[in-house]
Design a protein around this motif. Structure first.
Motif, mmCIF file in Angstrom:
data_model
loop_
_atom_site.group_PDB
_atom_site.id
_atom_site.type_symbol
_atom_site.label_atom_id
_atom_site.label_comp_id
_atom_site.label_asym_id
_atom_site.label_seq_id
_atom_site.Cartn_x
_atom_site.Cartn_y
_atom_site.Cartn_z
ATOM 1 N N LEU B 111 -74.506 -42.299 -33.557
ATOM 2 C CA LEU B 111 -74.917 -43.398 -34.451
ATOM 3 C C LEU B 111 -73.968 -43.499 -35.634
ATOM 4 N N GLU B 112 -73.624 -42.339 -36.213
ATOM 5 C CA GLU B 112 -72.785 -42.362 -37.407
ATOM 6 C C GLU B 112 -71.353 -42.764 -37.078
ATOM 7 N N LEU B 113 -70.890 -42.391 -35.882
ATOM 8 C CA LEU B 113 -69.544 -42.813 -35.480
ATOM 9 C C LEU B 113 -69.456 -44.329 -35.423
ATOM 10 N N ILE B 114 -70.567 -44.986 -35.115
ATOM 11 C CA ILE B 114 -70.568 -46.447 -35.081
ATOM 12 C C ILE B 114 -70.863 -47.014 -36.470
ATOM 13 N N ALA B 115 -71.928 -46.495 -37.102
ATOM 14 C CA ALA B 115 -72.450 -47.157 -38.296
ATOM 15 C C ALA B 115 -71.593 -46.909 -39.535
ATOM 16 N N VAL B 116 -71.067 -45.671 -39.701
ATOM 17 C CA VAL B 116 -70.342 -45.370 -40.940
ATOM 18 C C VAL B 116 -69.034 -46.159 -41.047
ATOM 19 N N PRO B 117 -68.200 -46.240 -39.979
ATOM 20 C CA PRO B 117 -67.015 -47.094 -40.102
ATOM 21 C C PRO B 117 -67.361 -48.547 -40.382
ATOM 22 N N ILE B 118 -68.420 -49.052 -39.747
ATOM 23 C CA ILE B 118 -68.812 -50.440 -40.013
ATOM 24 C C ILE B 118 -69.236 -50.591 -41.471
ATOM 25 N N PHE B 119 -69.961 -49.595 -41.975
ATOM 26 C CA PHE B 119 -70.359 -49.609 -43.389
ATOM 27 C C PHE B 119 -69.136 -49.661 -44.288
ATOM 28 N N ALA B 120 -68.140 -48.824 -43.940
ATOM 29 C CA ALA B 120 -66.924 -48.778 -44.758
ATOM 30 C C ALA B 120 -66.206 -50.128 -44.732
ATOM 31 N N VAL B 121 -66.140 -50.739 -43.544
ATOM 32 C CA VAL B 121 -65.459 -52.031 -43.431
ATOM 33 C C VAL B 121 -66.214 -53.100 -44.214
ATOM 34 N N PHE B 122 -67.530 -53.077 -44.120
ATOM 35 C CA PHE B 122 -68.338 -54.090 -44.792
ATOM 36 C C PHE B 122 -68.283 -53.961 -46.310
ATOM 37 N N PHE B 123 -68.433 -52.725 -46.810
ATOM 38 C CA PHE B 123 -68.778 -52.579 -48.222
ATOM 39 C C PHE B 123 -67.788 -51.782 -49.065
ATOM 40 N N LEU B 124 -67.020 -50.866 -48.455
ATOM 41 C CA LEU B 124 -66.236 -49.961 -49.292
ATOM 42 C C LEU B 124 -64.832 -50.507 -49.542
ATOM 43 N N ASP B 125 -64.307 -50.220 -50.737
ATOM 44 C CA ASP B 125 -62.968 -50.686 -51.066
ATOM 45 C C ASP B 125 -61.905 -49.782 -50.455
ATOM 46 N N SER B 126 -62.198 -48.475 -50.375
ATOM 47 C CA SER B 126 -61.219 -47.579 -49.764
ATOM 48 C C SER B 126 -61.950 -46.619 -48.826
ATOM 49 N N ALA B 127 -61.188 -46.101 -47.879
ATOM 50 C CA ALA B 127 -61.796 -45.209 -46.890
ATOM 51 C C ALA B 127 -61.685 -43.746 -47.313
ATOM 52 N N ALA B 128 -61.271 -43.507 -48.566
ATOM 53 C CA ALA B 128 -61.015 -42.128 -48.998
ATOM 54 C C ALA B 128 -62.266 -41.267 -48.987
ATOM 55 N N ALA B 129 -63.436 -41.930 -49.128
ATOM 56 C CA ALA B 129 -64.675 -41.153 -49.197
ATOM 57 C C ALA B 129 -65.062 -40.571 -47.838
ATOM 58 N N LEU B 130 -64.541 -41.176 -46.758
ATOM 59 C CA LEU B 130 -65.058 -40.834 -45.424
ATOM 60 C C LEU B 130 -64.736 -39.407 -45.005
ATOM 61 N N GLY B 131 -63.593 -38.872 -45.465
ATOM 62 C CA GLY B 131 -63.231 -37.513 -45.086
ATOM 63 C C GLY B 131 -64.268 -36.488 -45.517
ATOM 64 N N PRO B 132 -64.491 -36.342 -46.843
ATOM 65 C CA PRO B 132 -65.510 -35.374 -47.287
ATOM 66 C C PRO B 132 -66.919 -35.768 -46.856
ATOM 67 N N LEU B 133 -67.151 -37.058 -46.597
ATOM 68 C CA LEU B 133 -68.480 -37.504 -46.186
ATOM 69 C C LEU B 133 -68.900 -36.841 -44.874
ATOM 70 N N VAL B 134 -67.890 -36.521 -44.044
ATOM 71 C CA VAL B 134 -68.203 -35.899 -42.753
ATOM 72 C C VAL B 134 -69.035 -34.634 -42.939
ATOM 73 N N LEU B 135 -68.685 -33.839 -43.938
ATOM 74 C CA LEU B 135 -69.435 -32.599 -44.216
ATOM 75 C C LEU B 135 -70.903 -32.898 -44.527
ATOM 76 N N VAL B 136 -71.111 -33.892 -45.388
ATOM 77 C CA VAL B 136 -72.475 -34.267 -45.768
ATOM 78 C C VAL B 136 -73.234 -34.754 -44.538
ATOM 79 N N LEU B 137 -72.558 -35.589 -43.735
ATOM 80 C CA LEU B 137 -73.203 -36.135 -42.547
ATOM 81 C C LEU B 137 -73.640 -35.020 -41.604
ATOM 82 N N VAL B 138 -72.739 -34.064 -41.374
ATOM 83 C CA VAL B 138 -73.047 -32.988 -40.425
ATOM 84 C C VAL B 138 -74.253 -32.182 -40.910
ATOM 85 N N LEU B 139 -74.225 -31.787 -42.186
ATOM 86 C CA LEU B 139 -75.319 -30.964 -42.703
ATOM 87 C C LEU B 139 -76.645 -31.727 -42.704
#
Lengths: 246, 226
Positions: B111-139
């Motif tokens: 779900l996150e592999l689909i939803a998080v990139p779409i979220f980033a494309v829709f709303f985020l100005d940069s994708a820099a947050a996605l790297g560390p976000l992976v840790l939060v997502l996993v936990l």
């Protein structure tokens, strides 16, 4: 099997008398002995109701979880009844705690509800979780399974209580008066004494209500069984709601 | 007694295979998430999000999408007699908990592999947050899987199963969401990812995962008895 309500009723009379006495002493102390707090004045006296109510409710939830562990370990339905009644009474105490807390918040902070106030918010979350105990329990028809699942719920929720308090507290600033911090630091001895007596009174009230409720359930169950035995010997049925108490 | 590792792999494989063949949960979860983003876009009337708003929208959406999957986690077991088969099988019952939680983790990651990139494309100005976000997502997935599996297995045997999962699950995951949003908010702040209290929140997430994994493992036996 019949006549077992004696077991739940044991010690109920002295316990009730002790509760009444403790409340008489605690209310006298609150109104005639404890000093008026300089900042908040008379409204601060709600502290002697609010904090013991909330503490008793939270401890009651954990006690309910311990009863649930006893039920899961021994498979004795008596402990499920204890766990159910403990949670039930604690939920009622929690409503009291939320209402008195809200009144106190309005009087001393000017708002009925304060979001950046970790203890209030954690308490609400715990209360909401335990409110789901009832729909959860009554959605399961099979009585053995109902008792077992309710115990699993009680254990999970009991472990959730401290975790939730930790997480909410970390998320917010600290504006709530810390009872135990002030007990060592700011709170004068007379207030502390009044508080402890009040806490004892509420703990006694909780225990008395627990026993009364168990006796009532047990007596109602006996009446139902006797009536059924008179109407149609050999069949036994029971109410869908609330655990059966023998 | 079948070794637990074999039983775990068999149950997990069965679950993933049946999900791949029927596609009951995942497409619905993903579709829900994307639709929710669109609703947030108009509900908040924002075309780009940052900070607490971004992390709130992301986590509320992921949580509610996860509830859809958690609702259906044990439905096949109940309807097709899987519970009876597990009870008959010579395996440790807690393996079912572990395997179901693992299956739920796989769904959540997908779900996150689909939803998080779409979220980033829709709303985020940069994708820099996605790297560390992976840790939060996993936990967070670990915690959601542990609690979700426990609640789902209880709710599926009741009359009001679709109602009970959100009702009981949501209060239980409040601490998880507090920690997840707390860690995500500085990551999505304007001007690059920040790490204010990032480690503390990760520790809270880890503690939550550990406690609920242990509880689930310990009490799951009682849910299968009959």
């Amino acid at each position: 099997m019949y006549g077992n309500s004696q077991m739940y009723g044991k010690g109920l009379r002295p316990l009730s008398i002790a509760t009444v006495l403790a409340f008489a002493v605690s209310l006298s102390l609150i109104f005639f002995y404890a000093p008026l707090e300089t900042d908040q004045g008379f409204i601060q006296k709600i502290f002697y109701l609010h904090v013991p109510l909330a503490i008793t409710a939270l401890v009651g939830f954990v006690v309910g979880a311990i009863f649930a562990v006893a039920h899961l370990r021994t498979d004795n339905r008596k402990w499920d009844a204890y766990s159910y009644v403990a949670i039930h009474i604690s939920v009622i105490f929690a409503v009291g705690g939320l209402i008195t807390g809200s009144i106190w918040a309005k009087a001393s902070w000017g708002h009925w509800w304060v979001w950046n106030e970790p203890t209030l918010v954690s308490f609400l979350i715990v209360f909401l979780l335990y409110c789901t105990y009832y729909p959860f329990r009554y959605a399961i028809e099979d009585r053995d399974r109902q008792a077992r699942y309710a115990s699993v719920f009680a254990v999970t929720a009991g472990a959730f209580v401290p975790l939730n308090f930790m997480a909410v507290r970390m998320a917010q600033s600290l504006v709530h008066p810390r009872v135990f911090a002030t007990a060592e630091g700011g709170m004068p001895g007379s207030m502390l004494l009044t508080f402890l007596v009040s806490l004892t009174a509420f703990a006694l009230l909780w225990t008395t209500l627990l026993k009364f409720e168990l006796v009532a359930k047990s007596a109602a169950g006996q009446v139902r069984r006797l009536r059924l035995a008179l109407d149609a010997p050999g069949t036994a049925s029971s109410s869908r709601i609330a655990p059966e108490v023998h | 007694m079948t070794p637990s590792r074999v039983a775990f792999a068999a149950i997990l494989g069965k679950d993933l295979r049946s999900e791949l063949r029927t596609l009951q949960s995942l497409p619905a979860m993903a579709l829900f998430a994307v639709t929710a983003f669109i609703i947030f876009r108009f509900g908040l009337d924002r075309t780009s999000l940052s900070g607490s708003l971004a992390s709130g929208v992301l986590w509320a959406t992921l949580l509610f999408a996860a509830v859809l999957g958690i609702n259906r986690l044990f439905v096949a077991e109940r309807e097709e007699g899987g519970f009876d088969a597990i009870r008959l099988a010579p395996i440790d019952r807690s393996v079912l908990f572990a395997a179901k939680a693992a299956a739920l983790i796989v769904y959540l990651v997908a779900l996150e592999l689909i939803a998080v990139p779409i979220f980033a494309v829709f709303f985020l100005d940069s994708a820099a947050a996605l790297g560390p976000l992976v840790l939060v997502l996993v936990l967070t997935d670990l915690g959601l899987a542990a609690v979700g599996t426990l609640i789902s297995s209880m709710a599926v045997n009741s009359r009001a199963r679709d109602l009970l999962v959100p009702l009981v699950l949501l209060p239980l995951v409040v601490p998880l969401m507090i920690a997840a949003t707390g860690a995500t908010e500085p990551l999505m702040i304007v001007g690059g990812p920040g790490y204010h209290r990032f480690g503390t929140w990760l520790m809270v997430l880890g503690l939550y995962d550990l406690i609920f994994a242990l509880i689930g493992w310990a009490v799951f036996d009682f849910l299968l008895e009959d």
